[in-house]
Design an enzyme around this catalytic site. Structure first.
Site, PDB file in Angstrom:
ATOM      1  N   ARG A  37      59.575  26.513  40.709  1.00  0.00           N
ATOM      2  CA  ARG A  37      58.404  25.806  40.166  1.00  0.00           C
ATOM      3  C   ARG A  37      58.692  25.195  38.789  1.00  0.00           C
ATOM      4  O   ARG A  37      58.073  24.206  38.413  1.00  0.00           O
ATOM      5  CB  ARG A  37      57.209  26.765  40.075  1.00  0.00           C
ATOM      6  N   LYS A 201      48.708  37.920  50.901  1.00  0.00           N
ATOM      7  CA  LYS A 201      47.431  37.373  50.413  1.00  0.00           C
ATOM      8  C   LYS A 201      46.682  36.839  51.624  1.00  0.00           C
ATOM      9  O   LYS A 201      46.889  35.709  52.049  1.00  0.00           O
ATOM     10  CB  LYS A 201      47.699  36.182  49.475  1.00  0.00           C
ATOM     11  N   GLY A 354      55.726  30.913  47.155  1.00  0.00           N
ATOM     12  CA  GLY A 354      56.827  31.485  46.394  1.00  0.00           C
ATOM     13  C   GLY A 354      57.777  32.339  47.221  1.00  0.00           C
ATOM     14  O   GLY A 354      58.998  32.181  47.157  1.00  0.00           O
ATOM     15  N   GLY A 377      49.177  28.862  48.755  1.00  0.00           N
ATOM     16  CA  GLY A 377      47.793  28.650  49.195  1.00  0.00           C
ATOM     17  C   GLY A 377      47.417  27.172  49.148  1.00  0.00           C
ATOM     18  O   GLY A 377      46.720  26.672  50.038  1.00  0.00           O
TER      19      GLY A 377
HETATM   20  C1  3PG Z   1      49.930  30.579  43.245  1.00  0.00           C
HETATM   21  O1  3PG Z   1      50.879  31.240  42.825  1.00  0.00           O
HETATM   22  O2  3PG Z   1      49.604  30.580  44.442  1.00  0.00           O
HETATM   23  C2  3PG Z   1      49.192  29.680  42.302  1.00  0.00           C
HETATM   24  O3  3PG Z   1      49.765  29.702  41.032  1.00  0.00           O
HETATM   25  C3  3PG Z   1      47.724  30.037  42.249  1.00  0.00           C
HETATM   26  O4  3PG Z   1      47.555  31.341  41.839  1.00  0.00           O
HETATM   27  P1  3PG Z   1      46.219  32.110  42.185  1.00  0.00           P
HETATM   28  O5  3PG Z   1      46.250  32.379  43.673  1.00  0.00           O
HETATM   29  O6  3PG Z   1      46.236  33.368  41.361  1.00  0.00           O
HETATM   30  O7  3PG Z   1      45.063  31.210  41.819  1.00  0.00           O
HETATM   31 MG    MG Z   2      51.484  32.762  44.849  1.00  0.00          MG
END
Ligand code: 3PG
Ligand code: MG
Length: 403
Positions: A37, A201, A354, A377
């Site tokens: 990133r 997540k 990531g 996301g």
């Molecule tokens: C991520 O790593 O997906 C983005 O930086 C967004 O982070 P967040 O899901 O904590 O908003």
């Molecule tokens: Mg992330």
């Protein structure tokens, strides 16, 4: 087609640019463990510096919930960036306030300053207008390359952008690359289109998944997300990570007769601990899983059938690992999928998030992937057809924005 105002059209010269990036990078022992990133922003940073701009970088790290927390400091990222740019990057202990404004004023042309985590202030995530006004004081122009955070309607992504005139705000080169490639998937014409979804997540992903089911031909589910689906089918999964709030959505997705076939694992690797397991075994779905065991990877049969589907694909989108791949015993599924995706030579392949990106890089075949997205996301939501607030605010009115 989404078209945004670009930094090249803005043509900023000798001005101060507030530059929002997504440097929410994986860290290990206080060091950046995957710099993708950061690296992806270098082209925009160089471009701005070649034009004698001063650059004030705003970013977030983790979810510190509006409070200062050293664990989420961006300082190590500042040091990493300084090495990549081969120049001093000034460090600001905070992201708003009189001191910060004074430091920005002192920046020489081409000078780069990195602000401390925006999320140390509660106003960031709340898109608080007062906080946005404070950020507005830090630049003459606004450039956003934080594609990975553009699905968040936060102050540095939306509120502050709106405080700049239309001809003072734009997307950077990273943002342009992301849109160019991801729109190849949203306008998909090359089928079969295979989507692979995993990761831990779950909450924010299961709904875009519903949209993806309408777009893709096959959806292959793994990782924590698969557990939730398997649980929705009535399997008992021991101590596995299951998102119990998402069970109803999972059931709805499984019973829908939309375009895609949703595939779930037929076997799983389970262990008594995800980090340091002492007992690891492979079970078929439906077999007994003990109360202290948790599913931490897809099994070999699943890997084989998923790989076969991937090998036939013409378009591939992968978001989220197939298991706890950081632990050797649970890494085979994610590594195997990384290999299958990178060997699908005839396909347009996009990997986002990531951890999936880290897995593809570790597989040694990342150069065979058509596009590595900096968004997890965000890329998932974009591909699912959602409007991302951080992109909407940069859209040109001439592209039919607001349709
Ligand atoms: C991520 O790593 O997906 C983005 O930086 C967004 O982070 P967040 O899901 O904590 O908003
Ligand atoms: Mg992330």
């Amino acid at each position: 087609m989404i078209r945004i105002a670009t930094v090249a059209e803005l043509d900023p010269r000798d001005v101060t640019v507030f530059y929002r990036v997504d440097y929410n990078v994986p860290m290990e022992d206080g060091q950046v463990s995957d710099a993708t990133r950061i690296e992806e922003t270098i082209s925009t940073l160089q471009y701005l510096r070649e034009r004698d701009c001063r650059v004030v970088i705003g970013a977030h790290m983790g979810r510190p919930k509006g409070e200062r927390n050293e664990k989420y400091s961006l300082r190590p990222v500042c040091e990493h960036l300084s090495k990549l740019l081969n120049t001093a990057v000034y460090w600001a202990e905070d992201c708003i306030g009189e001191d910060v404004i004074a430091w920005v004023k002192e920046l020489p042309p081409t000078g780069v300053m990195m602000l401390e985590n925006l999320r140390f202030h509660a106003g960031e995530e709340k898109n608080d207008p007062e906080f946005a006004k404070e950020l507005r004081k830090l630049g003459d122009f606004y450039v956003n390359d934080a594609f990975g955070a553009s699905h968040r309607a936060h102050a540095s992504i939306v509120g502050v952008a709106e405080l700049f005139e239309r001809d003072q705000r734009a997307g950077g080169f990273l943002m342009m690359r992301e849109l160019e490639f991801l729109q190849k998937v949203t306008n998909v014409s090359e089928r079969p289109f295979v989507a692979l979804l995993g990761g831990a997540k779950i909450a924010g992903k299961i709904e875009p998944l519903e949209a993806l089911v309408k777009l893709a031909d096959s959806v292959l589910v793994g990782g924590g997300m698969a557990n939730t689906f398997l649980a929705a089918q009535g399997n008992s999964l021991g101590a596995s990570l299951v998102d119990s709030d998402s069970l109803a959505v999972a059931e709805r997705i499984l019973s829908a007769t939309e375009r895609a076939t949703v595939h779930l694992p037929s076997d799983l690797v389970v262990g008594d601990d995800v980090k340091n397991p002492s007992k690891v075994r492979t079970v078929d779905v439906g077999d007994e899983i003990a109360g202290d065991e948790m599913a931490a990877d897809i099994g070999p049969k699943t890997l084989e059938s998923y790989s076969a589907i991937v090998s036939e694909a013409k378009t591939i989108f992968w978001n989220g690992p197939m298991g706890v791949f950081e632990t050797e015993q649970f890494s085979a599924g994610t590594r195997g999928i990384a290999k299958a995706v990178s060997h699908a030579a005839q396909a347009i392949s996009i990997v986002g998030g990531g951890e999936s990106v880290e897995a593809v890089k570790a597989s040694g075949f990342s150069d065979r992937i058509s596009h590595i997205s900096t968004g997890g996301g965000a890329s998932l939501e974009f591909i699912s057809g959602a409007k991302l607030p951080g992109i909407e605010v940069l859209r040109k009115s001439s592209d039919g924005a607001g349709d």
